[in-house]
Scaffold this motif. Sequence first.
Motif, PDB file in Angstrom:
ATOM      1  N   MET A 186       0.373 -55.053  44.495  1.00  3.82           N
ATOM      2  CA  MET A 186       1.587 -54.702  43.758  1.00  3.82           C
ATOM      3  C   MET A 186       1.840 -55.705  42.653  1.00  3.82           C
ATOM      4  O   MET A 186       2.177 -56.856  42.914  1.00  3.82           O
ATOM      5  CB  MET A 186       2.777 -54.660  44.719  1.00  3.82           C
ATOM      6  CG  MET A 186       4.049 -54.123  44.087  1.00  3.82           C
ATOM      7  SD  MET A 186       5.235 -53.656  45.341  1.00  3.82           S
ATOM      8  CE  MET A 186       6.512 -52.898  44.327  1.00  3.82           C
TER       9      MET A 186
ATOM     10  N   GLN B  45       5.262 -48.636  54.863  1.00  7.15           N
ATOM     11  CA  GLN B  45       4.966 -49.574  53.781  1.00  7.15           C
ATOM     12  C   GLN B  45       6.234 -49.923  53.008  1.00  7.15           C
ATOM     13  O   GLN B  45       6.435 -51.077  52.592  1.00  7.15           O
ATOM     14  CB  GLN B  45       3.927 -48.975  52.835  1.00  7.15           C
ATOM     15  CG  GLN B  45       2.604 -48.618  53.485  1.00  7.15           C
ATOM     16  CD  GLN B  45       1.762 -49.857  53.773  1.00  7.15           C
ATOM     17  OE1 GLN B  45       2.252 -50.984  53.772  1.00  7.15           O
ATOM     18  NE2 GLN B  45       0.476 -49.656  54.010  1.00  7.15           N
ATOM     19  N   GLN B  46       7.104 -48.930  52.822  1.00  6.98           N
ATOM     20  CA  GLN B  46       8.376 -49.200  52.149  1.00  6.98           C
ATOM     21  C   GLN B  46       9.195 -50.224  52.915  1.00  6.98           C
ATOM     22  O   GLN B  46       9.728 -51.179  52.335  1.00  6.98           O
ATOM     23  CB  GLN B  46       9.190 -47.908  52.016  1.00  6.98           C
ATOM     24  CG  GLN B  46       8.716 -46.958  50.952  1.00  6.98           C
ATOM     25  CD  GLN B  46       9.659 -45.781  50.796  1.00  6.98           C
ATOM     26  OE1 GLN B  46      10.813 -45.820  51.246  1.00  6.98           O
ATOM     27  NE2 GLN B  46       9.171 -44.704  50.165  1.00  6.98           N
TER      28      GLN B  46
ATOM     29  N   LEU C 252       7.907 -53.776  52.573  1.00  7.56           N
ATOM     30  CA  LEU C 252       8.261 -54.408  51.296  1.00  7.56           C
ATOM     31  C   LEU C 252       9.750 -54.723  51.231  1.00  7.56           C
ATOM     32  O   LEU C 252      10.144 -55.818  50.798  1.00  7.56           O
ATOM     33  CB  LEU C 252       7.870 -53.480  50.146  1.00  7.56           C
ATOM     34  CG  LEU C 252       8.190 -53.998  48.738  1.00  7.56           C
ATOM     35  CD1 LEU C 252       7.449 -55.295  48.451  1.00  7.56           C
ATOM     36  CD2 LEU C 252       7.848 -52.937  47.688  1.00  7.56           C
TER      37      LEU C 252
ATOM     38  N   LEU D 160      -0.237 -55.314  50.395  1.00  8.73           N
ATOM     39  CA  LEU D 160      -0.058 -54.362  49.312  1.00  8.73           C
ATOM     40  C   LEU D 160      -0.526 -54.952  47.990  1.00  8.73           C
ATOM     41  O   LEU D 160      -0.266 -56.124  47.700  1.00  8.73           O
ATOM     42  CB  LEU D 160       1.416 -53.964  49.172  1.00  8.73           C
ATOM     43  CG  LEU D 160       2.006 -53.090  50.274  1.00  8.73           C
ATOM     44  CD1 LEU D 160       3.480 -52.833  50.004  1.00  8.73           C
ATOM     45  CD2 LEU D 160       1.262 -51.765  50.368  1.00  8.73           C
TER      46      LEU D 160
ATOM     47  N   ARG E 135      -1.260 -46.999  43.506  1.00  6.44           N
ATOM     48  CA  ARG E 135      -0.542 -48.029  44.260  1.00  6.44           C
ATOM     49  C   ARG E 135       0.827 -47.551  44.695  1.00  6.44           C
ATOM     50  O   ARG E 135       1.308 -47.902  45.779  1.00  6.44           O
ATOM     51  CB  ARG E 135      -0.424 -49.292  43.403  1.00  6.44           C
ATOM     52  CG  ARG E 135      -1.753 -49.998  43.174  1.00  6.44           C
ATOM     53  CD  ARG E 135      -1.609 -51.200  42.267  1.00  6.44           C
ATOM     54  NE  ARG E 135      -2.862 -51.936  42.168  1.00  6.44           N
ATOM     55  CZ  ARG E 135      -3.045 -53.026  41.431  1.00  6.44           C
ATOM     56  NH1 ARG E 135      -2.035 -53.504  40.715  1.00  6.44           N
ATOM     57  NH2 ARG E 135      -4.211 -53.633  41.410  1.00  6.44           N
ATOM     58  N   LEU E 136       1.468 -46.753  43.858  1.00  2.00           N
ATOM     59  CA  LEU E 136       2.794 -46.249  44.202  1.00  2.00           C
ATOM     60  C   LEU E 136       2.710 -45.221  45.323  1.00  2.00           C
ATOM     61  O   LEU E 136       3.622 -45.099  46.140  1.00  2.00           O
ATOM     62  CB  LEU E 136       3.431 -45.633  42.954  1.00  2.00           C
ATOM     63  CG  LEU E 136       4.958 -45.527  42.936  1.00  2.00           C
ATOM     64  CD1 LEU E 136       5.588 -46.897  43.096  1.00  2.00           C
ATOM     65  CD2 LEU E 136       5.431 -44.890  41.642  1.00  2.00           C
TER      66      LEU E 136
ATOM     67  N   PHE F 283       8.693 -48.422  41.444  1.00  2.00           N
ATOM     68  CA  PHE F 283       9.146 -48.231  42.827  1.00  2.00           C
ATOM     69  C   PHE F 283      10.640 -47.898  42.866  1.00  2.00           C
ATOM     70  O   PHE F 283      11.080 -47.025  43.628  1.00  2.00           O
ATOM     71  CB  PHE F 283       8.857 -49.505  43.625  1.00  2.00           C
ATOM     72  CG  PHE F 283       9.300 -49.462  45.066  1.00  2.00           C
ATOM     73  CD1 PHE F 283       8.819 -48.498  45.930  1.00  2.00           C
ATOM     74  CD2 PHE F 283      10.211 -50.390  45.563  1.00  2.00           C
ATOM     75  CE1 PHE F 283       9.214 -48.461  47.267  1.00  2.00           C
ATOM     76  CE2 PHE F 283      10.612 -50.364  46.887  1.00  2.00           C
ATOM     77  CZ  PHE F 283      10.117 -49.394  47.736  1.00  2.00           C
TER      78      PHE F 283
ATOM     79  N   LEU G 115       3.210 -46.621  48.605  1.00  2.00           N
ATOM     80  CA  LEU G 115       4.597 -46.953  48.907  1.00  2.00           C
ATOM     81  C   LEU G 115       5.438 -45.729  49.238  1.00  2.00           C
ATOM     82  O   LEU G 115       6.630 -45.860  49.516  1.00  2.00           O
ATOM     83  CB  LEU G 115       5.214 -47.703  47.728  1.00  2.00           C
ATOM     84  CG  LEU G 115       4.756 -49.160  47.596  1.00  2.00           C
ATOM     85  CD1 LEU G 115       5.136 -49.736  46.244  1.00  2.00           C
ATOM     86  CD2 LEU G 115       5.344 -50.003  48.712  1.00  2.00           C
ATOM     87  N   GLN G 116       4.852 -44.542  49.203  1.00  2.80           N
ATOM     88  CA  GLN G 116       5.580 -43.362  49.650  1.00  2.80           C
ATOM     89  C   GLN G 116       5.608 -43.285  51.179  1.00  2.80           C
ATOM     90  O   GLN G 116       6.377 -42.516  51.745  1.00  2.80           O
ATOM     91  CB  GLN G 116       4.938 -42.102  49.064  1.00  2.80           C
ATOM     92  CG  GLN G 116       5.160 -41.968  47.563  1.00  2.80           C
ATOM     93  CD  GLN G 116       4.465 -40.770  46.960  1.00  2.80           C
ATOM     94  OE1 GLN G 116       3.526 -40.228  47.552  1.00  2.80           O
ATOM     95  NE2 GLN G 116       4.899 -40.356  45.781  1.00  2.80           N
ATOM     96  N   ASP G 117       4.765 -44.082  51.810  1.00  2.00           N
ATOM     97  CA  ASP G 117       4.773 -44.170  53.269  1.00  2.00           C
ATOM     98  C   ASP G 117       5.956 -45.024  53.710  1.00  2.00           C
ATOM     99  O   ASP G 117       6.151 -46.147  53.218  1.00  2.00           O
ATOM    100  CB  ASP G 117       3.463 -44.797  53.755  1.00  2.00           C
ATOM    101  CG  ASP G 117       3.440 -44.965  55.260  1.00  2.00           C
ATOM    102  OD1 ASP G 117       3.353 -43.961  55.964  1.00  2.00           O
ATOM    103  OD2 ASP G 117       3.539 -46.128  55.717  1.00  2.00           O
ATOM    104  N   ASP G 118       6.753 -44.513  54.620  1.00  2.00           N
ATOM    105  CA  ASP G 118       7.981 -45.208  55.022  1.00  2.00           C
ATOM    106  C   ASP G 118       7.691 -46.577  55.631  1.00  2.00           C
ATOM    107  O   ASP G 118       8.445 -47.541  55.414  1.00  2.00           O
ATOM    108  CB  ASP G 118       8.769 -44.351  56.017  1.00  2.00           C
ATOM    109  CG  ASP G 118      10.109 -44.972  56.369  1.00  2.00           C
ATOM    110  OD1 ASP G 118      10.973 -45.078  55.476  1.00  2.00           O
ATOM    111  OD2 ASP G 118      10.292 -45.381  57.536  1.00  2.00           O
TER     112      ASP G 118
END
Length: 566
Positions: free
Chosen positions: A502, A361-362, A365, A500, A352-353, A510, A356-359
């Motif tokens: 999460m 997706q960041q 959130l 997501l 799942r983390l 995160f 979130l390494q994709d900008d």
Amino acid sequence: MQHVNPRDLDLAFVAADVPRFSDLIERLSEADDLNATRKRDLISGLRRIATALNRNPEDVPCDTRWLQPRLAKISPAALRLSVKAWQNVTSDARGAMAWAGLVERRCNHRDDLSPEWRALWEEVLARKERTISSSVCRFMHFLNHAGIMPEEVCEEHAIAYQDALSLNEISRSPQTAYITAINGWNQASRTIPGWPQITLTRPSRIRKIQPPAEDLPPSFIASLDGFTEILQTPDPFAENGQKAPLSAATVKQYRTQLLRFTGELTASGVELAQIDDLKVLTNPDMAERGLRHMLAKNGGQTRKGIFETAALLRNLGKKLGVCPEVQARLADLATRLAPKKTGGMTAKNRSRLRVLQDDRQQQALLHLPERLAKRALQNSRGVRNALLLGDALAIAILLTCPIRIKNLAGIHLDHNLHRPDKGRAYLSFLEEETKTGLPIEFELPADTLRMLDQYLARRSPEICPGGARWLFSRRDGTGPTGSSELAGRITRRIRSEIGLEMNVHLFRHFAVMLWLDANPGSYEAARRLLGHSEVSHTINMYSGLEGQASIRAFSDLVTKKQKGRQ
């Protein structure tokens, strides 16, 4: 040894003669009783469902019980679809199955109802009770179609409704629709004149493990009370005394675990009368019997909860001063049940983390609280928008203050929120309020503080009384919202809004990922951020998260060297 394809296992319980989506698409293509537009929509619904499941149409069975749990997990936001668009997709797919006679066609027009049911439905519409109308509409049509009169409705009909949903619904949870229908029916019976005064109940889904305290021998309860008293007010001069009192929450947890273990023993065949003292639980034969019962329920595999119970019994033996031989046997049981240690995060959390390494997706959130708050404030006051604003605030706090869910849910406006002057606010927790026994404090950003004030101004009386002193208060204001309830709300909100998966604890992972990505190797600061007691724990948990930054730095170094040769 012949290996089995995991995809084949996924279809292991689907009958061989069940048609696949590909079969249905072929039949629809040749149908002459549908116009071109309808034919196209039905086929498109089937294909898009298959795509959402990451399967080919020939690998998707027209089986409602197979489809329900899988489609229920799909978030429209993850597919870049609105909720309405996804509803249209599932409706078209279900329509295709209804055309083929695989599920029942829906009858939900007012004219389909008998005069008795139509009168009740018109009363619902006249009163504009949207909560009731959305929850009982399909239930009423089911009862009408079954020939059941309003005054004849009972629990048996509600259960039959759930069974019918299981056979005919492809995406929604039959259990959820069943519960919603019962709640809507009961609300209508309380608020709508002329509605049958029949209250529907449903079987409890809670499996009670621990026996009621009144059923246990008084001598056992007395010994348990004495033990918990020792934990809260230890005697440092006692032979097995502890140095500091345990927190009330920890003592309560231990007490609950011991009571539940008595339930495991009785479920294994031990008479309650035999459990007349706390020392009975430290009898190695009794301890092993109860732990074996727990293992059997878990398929013979240990897990964290089973190990923690075994460890508690081991520690209980020490506190009660049982003989060294008994202590050794209890320690051996705990050792045997210790789950295999995993280094760092679980595979699920790492997966799942990784998303979130994709900008993109960041950013989705990070900007979610602002977007939710804006939507809540633009709409009129009400329970739904007050909860929406509360969820936005909770997510905003977690993004900048990566605290545990217990601390988030228990924020007290007087004890944990400090405002030394206008425009500044600090969120702090004392030693006894944190898991590691270390105090933590965060300064709230200006945007989060403004959102907090907006939430406090709009939450009453919609979701709690005006004088409630907990930030996320219960409806009656007597205490904070339960940790699991708040965590579930946050998880569902993120899933429905941006797609997501999460859980609340992932916010802590995160936060460290963002920090280490910007500051590779800075584990001491990460330890302080999370409130860990030892930096070694932080390193063990998050080692490697800064890998992406290191890889980029190395790539830049190679590129720089290459250009230097030119």
